[in-house]
Design an enzyme around this catalytic site. Structure first.
Site, PDB file in Angstrom:
ATOM      1  N   HIS A 275      52.182  42.984  35.598  1.00  0.00           N
ATOM      2  CA  HIS A 275      51.362  44.179  35.398  1.00  0.00           C
ATOM      3  C   HIS A 275      50.596  44.536  36.665  1.00  0.00           C
ATOM      4  CE1 HIS A 275      47.860  46.474  33.718  1.00  0.00           C
ATOM      5  NE2 HIS A 275      48.829  47.005  32.979  1.00  0.00           N
ATOM      6  N   CYS A 276      50.187  43.540  37.429  1.00  0.00           N
ATOM      7  CA  CYS A 276      49.352  43.766  38.606  1.00  0.00           C
ATOM      8  C   CYS A 276      50.098  44.436  39.748  1.00  0.00           C
ATOM      9  CB  CYS A 276      48.769  42.447  39.095  1.00  0.00           C
ATOM     10  SG  CYS A 276      47.658  41.638  37.935  1.00  0.00           S
ATOM     11  N   ILE A 277      51.401  44.242  39.846  1.00  0.00           N
ATOM     12  CA  ILE A 277      52.147  44.792  40.984  1.00  0.00           C
ATOM     13  C   ILE A 277      52.892  46.070  40.613  1.00  0.00           C
ATOM     14  CG2 ILE A 277      52.420  42.525  42.035  1.00  0.00           C
ATOM     15  CD1 ILE A 277      55.348  42.602  41.051  1.00  0.00           C
TER      16      ILE A 277
END
Length: 385
Positions: A275-277
């Site tokens: 989700h972060c990238i």
């Protein structure tokens, strides 16, 4: 795919070739790989057109230097995509929020109220800005993010996520020795007692124990809730040990989507997950027939009167304004008594009368200069107030 200048070919080769992996690579200056936090947050305006909200970015409280390129990444990317940009002076990372698309947002007090983000903004001020920029009508504040998530100060994408209207998955470690065992149960209690912007009680789906991996001699946690929702699928970060129980829970919570686990020890070592990238790029909604979309004037969003849009179909929830209404010289318009706003017409109203008095006084002062300047100036200023 966004790559640093000069690395497009290397990034394209890493993505593979073929019709199923036709990846467009864009070269833009970047400092780090966490696009969810440094990139724009996409939304729809009142006409269903896609816009990008450009929040400020300070590397999670000035933890990583430099961050200048990441702070300007959203603006450059929106310009490359041809998407209208809406600026916000508030510092906000995309991983710090999860939304249902119907006016409700979930975040953590541990992150959004941390003094290294917006020390001059109160809780009410943060909620107000989220309402103006993202159309949020209700914010649910969870007390905790992950205890070991010192990199982001407890982003919500490690502990809870919306998977549908009024439906939330939440991390709930089963091992009493887990550092978040009691903290996640406190989050669970808040969610079970909350309702969304439409007054619906939330269906809360607990996700079992996360897993740990050892990377470069460091023990890191791989969080299952840091997943990415794609068209028809869900990509979940997993560790080297079997994660069948967690994937089964997510598959049951996401009917109609194929849930796939991908080992992400390197991302976990960096303090994040899938989700972060990533950052989804939503498709523009269908505009209302019979009405051409015109560019909005500065400080205004067209098609909005008294908080309602008469062109929306019956039962459709109106999208709140994304832009602020501002007076000349940048001063904010204050509501008058009764909830009505002062008319912006420059030819009438209290504001116009004040400008006219000031205009007459200014020109009278020019005409009388050289003759009793002090007395005349004092009288004209008193008259022009």
């Amino acid at each position: 795919m966004i790559a640093a200048p000069g690395l497009a070919e290397e990034a394209r080769a890493a993505c593979g070739t073929g019709t199923d992996t036709d990846i467009e690579v864009i070269e833009l200056p970047i400092d780090d790989s966490w696009l969810r936090d440094s990139g724009p947050v996409f939304a729809h305006d009142a006409h269903g057109a896609r816009v990008g909200i450009d929040f400020r970015f300070n590397a999670w409280g000035e933890k990583r230097y430099p961050w200048t390129a990441d702070d300007t990444l959203a603006s450059l990317l929106l310009d490359r995509l041809g998407t209208p940009r809406v600026h916000s002076s508030m510092i906000l990372e995309g991983g710090a929020i999860t939304v249902d698309g119907e006016g409700t947002l979930i975040t953590t007090e541990q992150c959004l109220l941390h003094p290294n983000r917006n020390p001059r903004m109160s809780r009410a001020g943060i909620e107000d800005e989220l309402g103006r920029r993202l159309g949020i009508e209700k914010v649910i504040w969870l007390p905790y993010g992950g205890l070991e998530d010192t990199e982001t100060d407890g982003h919500v994408d490690g502990v809870a996520a919306y998977v549908g209207p009024a439906k939330v998955v939440v991390s709930l470690p089963e091992d009493p020795a887990h550092p978040d065992h009691a903290r996640m149960r406190a989050n669970l209690a808040v969610l079970e007692a909350s309702t969304d912007a439409r007054g619906r009680a939330l269906e809360v789906v607990p996700v079992p124990q996360t897993t740990y991996e050892e990377v470069a001699g460091t023990r890191v946690e791989v969080g299952y809730l840091n997943f990415y929702l794609a068209n028809g699928g869900c990509v979940v970060p997993v560790g080297g040990t079997p994660d069948d129980a967690a994937l089964a829970v997510l598959a049951a919570a996401l009917p109609g989507r194929t849930v796939v686990g991908v080992p992400t020890p390197a991302l976990a070592y960096g303090g994040g997950g899938i989700h972060c990238i990533t950052q989804q790029l939503p498709k523009a909604l269908v505009r209302r027939p019979g009405r051409a979309r015109r560019p909005a004037a500065r400080g205004r969003t067209p098609g909005r009167r008294r908080g309602r849009d008469p062109g929306l179909p019956p039962g459709t929830h109106p999208q709140p304004l994304l832009l602020q209404h501002r007076r000349p010289h940048g001063r904010r318009r204050r509501p008058l008594s009764g909830g009505h706003r002062e008319r912006p017409d420059r030819r009438s109203g209290r504001g116009a009368r004040h400008r006219a008095r000031h205009h007459r006084a200014r020109f009278a002062l020019r005409a009388c200069r050289g003759r009793r300047p002090r007395l005349q100036h004092r009288r004209l200023c008193e008259r022009g107030r």
